[in-house]
Design a protein around this motif. Sequence first.
Motif, PDB file in Angstrom:
ATOM      1  N   PHE A 102       0.945  -1.079   0.003  1.00  0.00           N
ATOM      2  CA  PHE A 102      -0.076   0.105   0.008  1.00  0.00           C
ATOM      3  C   PHE A 102       0.752   1.360  -0.089  1.00  0.00           C
ATOM      4  CE2 PHE A 102      -3.054  -3.062   1.763  1.00  0.00           C
ATOM      5  CZ  PHE A 102      -4.231  -2.965   1.201  1.00  0.00           C
ATOM      6  N   ILE A 104       1.045   4.468   0.162  1.00  0.00           N
ATOM      7  CA  ILE A 104       0.216   5.509   0.528  1.00  0.00           C
ATOM      8  C   ILE A 104       0.770   6.706   0.413  1.00  0.00           C
ATOM      9  CG2 ILE A 104      -1.423   4.110   1.694  1.00  0.00           C
ATOM     10  CD1 ILE A 104      -0.031   4.868   4.455  1.00  0.00           C
ATOM     11  N   LEU A 107       0.637  11.735   4.119  1.00  0.00           N
ATOM     12  CA  LEU A 107      -0.734  11.826   4.315  1.00  0.00           C
ATOM     13  C   LEU A 107      -1.372  13.169   4.892  1.00  0.00           C
ATOM     14  CD1 LEU A 107      -1.528   8.250   5.933  1.00  0.00           C
ATOM     15  CD2 LEU A 107      -2.002   8.992   3.557  1.00  0.00           C
ATOM     16  N   ARG A 151       0.958   1.695  -5.317  1.00  0.00           N
ATOM     17  CA  ARG A 151       0.347   2.784  -5.484  1.00  0.00           C
ATOM     18  C   ARG A 151      -1.144   2.646  -5.914  1.00  0.00           C
ATOM     19  NH1 ARG A 151      -0.528   6.871  -3.087  1.00  0.00           N
ATOM     20  NH2 ARG A 151      -2.386   7.749  -4.235  1.00  0.00           N
ATOM     21  N   ALA A 154      -3.357   1.965  -2.921  1.00  0.00           N
ATOM     22  CA  ALA A 154      -3.584   3.371  -2.315  1.00  0.00           C
ATOM     23  C   ALA A 154      -4.733   4.002  -2.899  1.00  0.00           C
ATOM     24  CB  ALA A 154      -2.404   4.098  -1.972  1.00  0.00           C
ATOM     25  N   ASP A 158      -8.467   4.790  -1.697  1.00  0.00           N
ATOM     26  CA  ASP A 158      -9.105   6.348  -1.393  1.00  0.00           C
ATOM     27  C   ASP A 158     -10.367   6.433  -2.320  1.00  0.00           C
ATOM     28  OD1 ASP A 158      -9.481   9.040  -3.245  1.00  0.00           O
ATOM     29  OD2 ASP A 158      -8.131   9.509  -1.720  1.00  0.00           O
ATOM     30  N   VAL A 248      -8.568   5.723   6.429  1.00  0.00           N
ATOM     31  CA  VAL A 248      -8.506   6.354   5.107  1.00  0.00           C
ATOM     32  C   VAL A 248      -9.739   7.152   4.550  1.00  0.00           C
ATOM     33  CG1 VAL A 248      -8.419   5.693   2.422  1.00  0.00           C
ATOM     34  CG2 VAL A 248      -7.366   4.213   4.176  1.00  0.00           C
TER      35      VAL A 248
END
Length: 837
Positions: A102, A104, A107, A151, A154, A158, A248
Motif C-alpha cells: 500500500f 500511500i 498523508l 500505488r 492506495a 481512496d 482512509v
Amino acid sequence: MRASRHDAALQRSPDGLQREPTLNAIDTTHHAHAANVAALRDEVLSRLTYTVGKDSATASPRDWFVATALATRDRVVESWLASTKRNYREDRRRVYYLSLEFLIGRLLIDTLANLGLTGAMRDALGELGVDLDKLREVEPDAALGNGGLGRLAACFMDSMATLEIAAVGYGIRYDHGLFRQTIKDGWQHEYPEDWLSFGNSWQFPRPEITYDVGFGGHVESARLTDGMLAHVWRPGETIVAVAYDTPVVGWRGKHVNTLRLWSARALDPLRLDAFNQGDHVGALTEQVRAEAISKVLYPSDSTPAGQELRLRQEYFFVSASLQDLIRRHMKQTGDIAKLAGKNAIQLNDTHPAIGVAELMRLLVDVYGVDWKEAWKITQATFSYTNHTLLPEALETWPVWLMEKLLPRHMQIIYLINAMHLDGLREQGVKDAGVLSSVSLIDEHNGRHVRMGHLAFLGSHKVNGVSALHSELVKETVFKDFHRLYPDRIVNKTNGVTFRRWLLEANPALSRLLAETIGAAVFDDPERLVDLEAFADDPTFQQRYAAAKRENKERLAARIFDSVGVRVDPNALFDVQIKRIHEYKRQLLNVLEAVALYLDIKSQPSRDFVPRVKIFAGKAAASYHQAKLIIKLANDVARIVNADPETRGLLKVVFLPNYNVSLAETIIPAADLSEQISTAGMEASGTGNMKFALNGALTIGTLDGANVEIRERVGDDNIFIFGLTAQEVEESRARGIDARETIAASPRLTETLAAISSGLFSPDDRHRYAQLVDTLTYYDHFLVTKDFDSYCEAQRKADARWRDQKAWRRSCILNTARVAWFSSDRTIREYAEEIWKV
C-alpha cells in the motif's frame, strides 16, 4: 470547493517559488472558514503542548508536524467511527482488499484536502508562524510499497472511501519497507528505510486485536462420531499478528475506511531462562525470527531462507486478515454460512493467493463446514486481480517448502486439485496436456504449487488491468483455464485518484482548471472534457504553459538540490520514472540519449531541441542487470553533462530514492512521458495516466493502458512506436539474435560501439561488454528491434515541440480527455460487476 479569500494571497513554498495554495476547503462562508481557523489553531497548540510536550518557542519543525498531523487526525475520528457504526447498522456487505503493498505516500496534505481543511489549516498555522508547505516536507513517505501495485492499492482505498463502500485494506506494517536507495559513483546501494524512526502520527495501535498465526508442525486426523474424517493442525511455531489501523478518508470526509496493517511479534519476546544463563543473544532468537516477517518488503529470495521468509510473510498477513474478517462477520451475523453474502475479498496479485487454502482450512477445520459447501463459499467470496504475464511474478512455491511451513494447507491444495481434475475428467476433458496445464501442481523441474492457478480456481472472477492485458491473460497464462471457464476473466482497466495526482500534486494547474471550467471538476472528473473548448485559445494556452513552467522550475530546483545538476526549465523535460526492469526498457531510453549525444557532437550546426532526460526508480537488490542499467544511466549523465560540446542541449539526470513524494514533484513538470515497455509485457501502468492528466504527452508502445490512452486522447496527441504485442511474439518466434537488426541500423551500431568501447566508462572500459553482448545475441526484450522506430518517434516529438502552439494544444487535450482513467470509475466497475456492493 470554492476558494476562500484567505487563500488568495501568494505564499512562498520551501523551494522558494511563489505558489498560490489551491488545496482549499469546502468553506462556503467567511464565517465558517474563520471558525475553522481558530479551532484548528487551538487544536494544534493543544496537541503540541499535551502530546508532543513542547511549546511554540522550542518546537522543531518535526514537533509542529506531529502536532498538526494529530490535530488533523482528530478531525477524522468522528467520521471514522460514524462510518463504522453505519456499516454495522445497515448490515452492509464489506469489501476486503488484500495487498502486500500500500504505497500511500505522505498523508498530511492528502487528509486535509479530502476533509476540505487545507486552506483553514494553512491560515491557522500561519497565525502561529508556521508554513504548512514546510511541514509537508518534514513528513516521511510511508515505506509500504514498491511501485505501481502499491500505488494502485492506495488509489483504490481512496476511491472506495470516496464512493462510501464499506471496505478494509489488509497488509503488513513494514518496519523498513523496500529499501532507501542511494547512488554512489553511479551504483545503486540499498539501506534500511527509517520511516518509522520518529513514530507514525496517523496510525492507531490496536494491541488488543491479535491473532495467532501458525507455521510448521504436523496434522492429526481422527474419525468423528458421524464417520467424517477431521483434521487438526498442530503448528510447531506460532507468531502473533498485532493490528495497526490507519483511517482512509474519502473526498469531502463523508466516509472513512480502515487500512489495517499487521506487525509480527513472538509469543514470548524473551526466553528468560536463556537470558539468566548468560545467553543474552540466544534469548532473543524467537523474537528476531518472528519480527523478521514484518521487517522489510520483498526480502531477497535468492536463498532458501529468503524464499521461506517471503512465504511466511504472505501467509502471516493473509491468515491474520481472514481470522479478523471472519471475527467481524460472526459478530455481525453469527452465521458462517452467510460469509460470501456479506463479504467480498479481492486478492491483489498472487501474493495473497494462499488465502484460498487458508479460508478452506478455517471453514472446514475450525467452523466444521462441509467441504463442498466450504468450496462454494470460498469461490463466491474471492476474486483475483492478475497484474502480470511475467512468469517470475506468477508465484510458485516448492512443494517441499509448502509441506514444511504449511502442512495442512498442502493437504487442502492437493484435495482441491484432485477434485478439480476429477471434475474435468467427468466433463470429458481427457487431454493430458490440458489437465497438466491447469493442475495446481507443476510437475516439471521440481514440483511447485502454482499460486496464480490457486487464485484463479478459488475465485468467481479474475480480472486483468487493461483491455490488452486482459485479452493476453486469456490467450497466454490462463489460456486453458479460459477455455474451461470462459466467463471468469473480465477486464477492469486501472485508474488513479485525481485528488492526489492533480489537485494535490499540481496546484498550479488545479487553480487554472477551477478558474476556467469550475471547481466542480474535482467532484466530477468527467467535467474535464469542458477543457477541450479552450485547446486553441491563445490566452488559455499561455496560462496552461505558465502552470507547467512553475512546476518545471520547482523540479529544476529539486534536481539541483539532489544531484547538483542545473537544468533549463525551457528545455523539453523527458521523463521515465518507474521500477527499473529490463522489460520496462530504461535501457532503450539510455541508448537514445547516447545516440542523441553523438549527434550533437558530430553535427554542431544542426538545430537540436534542448532536452533533459530524467530517470528515477529502484532496481531489486539482487537484480544485477537492472542495477547495471542504473550505472549506465549515471555514467552517461556524468559524461554528457560535463561535455561543453553539448552546449546545454542535452542533460541526463538520475534522481535517487524514487517514491510517491518525488513523483508528485516530477509528474506535473514532465513534458514527455516515457511508457516504452516491450509490447505485451506491461499489464497496465498507472504512471502513464498520471502524466497524461498533468498534460505530458506520451511516447510509448501499444502496451498496457497506452492502448486505451491513445483511444481517448487521439492519435495526434500521443507518439506511438514499435512492435505490437503480436509482432513481439512473432519476432521472438523467429529468434532473438539481434546481429542482423544491429547491422541494419548505422545509428544503433554507432551507439553500441560507443558504449562497448568504454566512452562512458573510462575507468573500466569493459564494464558494459556483457550488457552489449546480451543485446546482440539475446535481445529478449527487443530493444534493438524498436530502437530506430523509437528514435523516429522522438524526432516527431521534437518537431511538435518546436511548434509550441501545437504542443500546448495536445497537452490540453490530454488533460481534457483522460477523465475515464479515474480510479473512482475503476472501483465503480469492481463494485457493480465483481463485488456486488
